[in-house]
Design an enzyme around this catalytic site. Structure first.
Site, PDB file in Angstrom:
ATOM      1  N   CYS A 117       1.001  -1.264   0.226  1.00  0.00           N
ATOM      2  CA  CYS A 117       0.186   0.019   0.005  1.00  0.00           C
ATOM      3  C   CYS A 117       0.891   1.140   0.024  1.00  0.00           C
ATOM      4  O   CYS A 117       2.235   1.321   0.252  1.00  0.00           O
ATOM      5  CB  CYS A 117      -0.947  -0.023   1.265  1.00  0.00           C
ATOM      6  SG  CYS A 117      -0.136  -0.081   2.787  1.00  0.00           S
ATOM      7  N   HIS A 160      -7.079   7.336  14.340  1.00  0.00           N
ATOM      8  CA  HIS A 160      -5.607   7.610  14.887  1.00  0.00           C
ATOM      9  C   HIS A 160      -5.501   9.006  14.698  1.00  0.00           C
ATOM     10  O   HIS A 160      -5.892   9.698  13.768  1.00  0.00           O
ATOM     11  CB  HIS A 160      -4.724   6.779  14.131  1.00  0.00           C
ATOM     12  CG  HIS A 160      -4.740   6.728  12.683  1.00  0.00           C
ATOM     13  ND1 HIS A 160      -5.427   5.815  12.238  1.00  0.00           N
ATOM     14  CD2 HIS A 160      -3.987   7.344  11.807  1.00  0.00           C
ATOM     15  CE1 HIS A 160      -5.476   6.007  10.712  1.00  0.00           C
ATOM     16  NE2 HIS A 160      -4.596   7.035  10.632  1.00  0.00           N
TER      17      HIS A 160
END
Length: 642
Positions: free
Chosen positions: A10, A558
């Site tokens: 990714c 997050h």
């Protein structure tokens, strides 16, 4: 038994890379397939595929959202898709290989995606440019710091400039730094071309970059600089790509990428630069030098503006070199007030950008903040190239900022009659006593630096905190009843950065924002945060970019913020589930909130996220977490993540 290989990657190489790997391996076990997965994560390539394994494989699955080289898979059945497909539909991908529903990758042809496969949303031009920049940056840093070290410790002031004695070891160190700079432009061009055309683009890209940087090929003392290198890289890449698409006999296909494409592309790009692009550029810069010489006297302020802009606009490239050589020529004629403004302008781009990364860290990525430290050092030693990493990534905001700052500094220096008796720039020349009117030299440099810093901060947006780029700096082991430690020993398991106080097994909140507030409240009560409001803003800003719901009833909100005192993870279970806009439509029941200090760096936090991602792919583990009755039971399960 069928043998299938896979590669997962990714853009930032953390959670999704390993989630796709885990799911593909599990699907392989279910279908009775022998599968091996190579992960190209942020820590590097792990579980690398060997040549023998590739030769014996029935097919290859590339589940990636970034460029993955396919040249080693020539002649094999290859499926290219997005990393999300590797996470969500691993069995479907494996069955496509088993059923023969995959194209054979051919080196001479661009493999097009099958219908329905994920298309890249990222701007390809930007992706190609960043590929080249990522390989170029280490050469800038190494070259600049070596030259700076040699000048500081071995430089001697002479009438002809700051000189390092030929017979000293510092001369050799300076040569090493110069060698690193020599590779900078060819590396940039070469890896831009690789991103476009794969490995066949490397040779023509590097040759084109070398020619762009070496003005002797087309009669220019300055060369075409890093801008010419970018142009050479894109031209070489697309020329190589065009040749790859030409249909050739099968007997010729195997040698196309190693012989015909590099040779033909190199000849085209080389001749194009020498006869079409390079020669006109040389004439432009020769005329520019004559024009500058005519502007002395009454037009000194205008001259200072022009010199400041030229020094900054291409950061060591042809405009910079013309202005610098002009200033050096004036020293030879006894006119030191031209080199003075130039010496000020030279240091402002790297110093200003370095300062900006300290003033407002939210405007810069972690990589840029690290580059800012090196940039500040290079600026002190008069190395304008320290600004290149910033300009290459965000030219529309950075270049106007550094040009404006250098122009301001240059004009102040010109008005104050700042002189420089050596052909070099930056505060180092003032420290070594080569500058007339030292006080105004520093006044001009500081004002220009501040103009650049605040202008770039004003123009740039806050950097996007991408999924899984947030890092958790490891902490030392702590008792489960104590607060999260602020020590920096490497964490070996998830419970190194959480405790019972940060676990809630019965979240009753009905909405995503309510859950976020509840978990932030836990972090705040555990004295992890200096400002709950600021951290909540960071979390919500991240959610506004794209959902942190991963699917499979998991969400990992997050935030990286200056409001976080030390890294920590808060964990909550919502039995009924909360709509988190997950890709698979499932409600989030297992929520992990990661809080990270803004200055956090290092690789250990990446390992923690990998461990968390892999473990959460285990359906049995997720069911065990959902069935716990207490924080102690949840802690015991989380303690197995290592």
């Amino acid at each position: 038994m069928a043998k299938i290989l896979a590669v997962t990657a990714c853009p930032v190489g953390i959670a999704h890379t390993y989630m796709a790997s885990e799911n593909l391996q599990k699907a392989g076990e279910t279908l009775g397939v022998d599968i091996k997965v190579e992960t190209q994560g942020s820590i590097g390539v792990e579980n690398a595929l060997t040549d023998q394994e590739i030769a014996e494989a029935d097919g290859i699955i590339i589940a990636a959202d970034k460029e993955v080289s396919k040249e080693r898979f020539v002649g094999k059945k290859v499926i290219v898709t997005g990393v999300q497909e590797g996470i969500r539909q691993p069995e479907k991908l494996i069955k496509r290989i088993q059923n023969g529903d995959a194209p054979v990758y051919k080196a001479a042809l661009a493999t097009s995606q099958a219908p329905g496969e994920k298309q890249r949303k990222e701007n390809p031009i930007y992706r190609h440019l960043m590929n080249g920049v990522s390989y170029m940056v280490p050469f800038i840093v190494v070259g600049g710091l070596l030259i700076a070290l040699a000048l500081t410790l071995g430089g001697e002031q002479t009438p002809g400039g700051l000189v390092i004695p030929e017979d000293s070891i510092w001369k050799q160190i300076e040569s090493l730094g110069a060698t690193s700079f020599m590779f900078m432009i060819p590396i940039l061009a070469g890896f831009i071309a690789v991103s476009i055309a794969d490995r066949p683009g490397l040779v023509p890209g590097m040759i084109g970059g070398y020619i762009a940087a070496t003005g002797d090929f087309y009669g220019s003392e300055a060369g075409a600089g890093f801008i010419g290198g970018i142009l050479a890289g894109f031209l070489a890449g697309y020329i190589a790509l065009a040749i790859k698409k030409i249909k050739v006999p099968k007997a010729v296909q195997p040698v196309m990428p190693i012989i015909f494409i590099p040779i033909i592309s190199s000849v085209i790009i080389g001749l194009l630069f020498i006869y079409v692009i390079g020669a006109p550029v040389a004439q432009v810069f020769e005329s520019l030098t004559l024009w500058l010489a005519s502007m002395q006297g009454g037009s000194s302020i205008v001259l200072a503006l022009i010199l400041g802009a030229m020094i900054a606009v291409d950061m060591g490239g042809p405009f910079n070199k013309v202005a610098f050589l002009f200033g050096a020529a004036m020293i030879a004629e006894g006119n030191y007030t031209i080199m003075g403004p130039i010496a000020v302008a030279i240091c402002i781009p790297p110093l200003g950008l370095g300062l900006a990364t300290f003033i407002n860290k939210r405007k810069f990525s972690t990589t840029e903040r690290e580059a800012g430290k090196a940039s500040f050092t290079m600026g002190f030693f008069g190395i304008t190239e320290g600004a290149i990493p910033f300009a290459a990534q965000d030219p529309l905001r950075v270049i106007p900022s550094i040009v404006t700052g250098s122009m301001v500094g240059s004009v102040i220096a010109m008005m104050a009659s700042v002189g420089d008796r050596v052909a070099h720039g930056g505060p180092i020349v003032a420290v070594l006593g080569a500058v007339d009117n030292v006080f105004m030299f520093f006044v001009a440099a500081i004002i220009g630096m501040l103009v650049t810093a605040f202008m770039v901060i004003g123009l740039k947006k806050d950097v996007e905190t991408l999924p899984h780029t947030t890092g958790v700096v490891p902490t030392s082991d702590t008792p489960i009843t104590s607060k999260v430690s602020s020590a920096t020993a490497p964490a070996q398991k998830l419970t190194d950065i959480t405790n019972l106080q940060l676990i809630d097994t019965d979240l009753a909140d009905l909405t995503r924002d309510d859950v976020i507030t509840s978990l932030i409240d836990k972090l705040d009560k555990a004295d992890v945060l200096s400002s709950a409001g600021d951290f909540q803003e960071a979390i919500l800003r991240r959610e506004a970019q794209s959902s942190t719901g991963l699917g499979m009833n998991i969400a990992i909100p997050h935030g990286k913020s200056a409001a976080v005192k030390r890294p920590a993870i808060a964990f909550g279970i919502n039995r009924t589930g909360v709509d988190w806009q997950s890709p698979d439509g499932s409600d989030a029941k297992l929520i992990f909130m990661i809080a990270v200090p803004e200055q956090a760096t290092g690789d250990e936090h990446l390992k923690i996220l990998q461990m968390l991602s892999r473990k959460l792919m285990d359906e049995q583990f997720r069911e065990q977490l959902l069935s716990v009755d207490s924080a102690e039971e949840a802690y015991d399960l989380l303690d197995t993540i290592h």
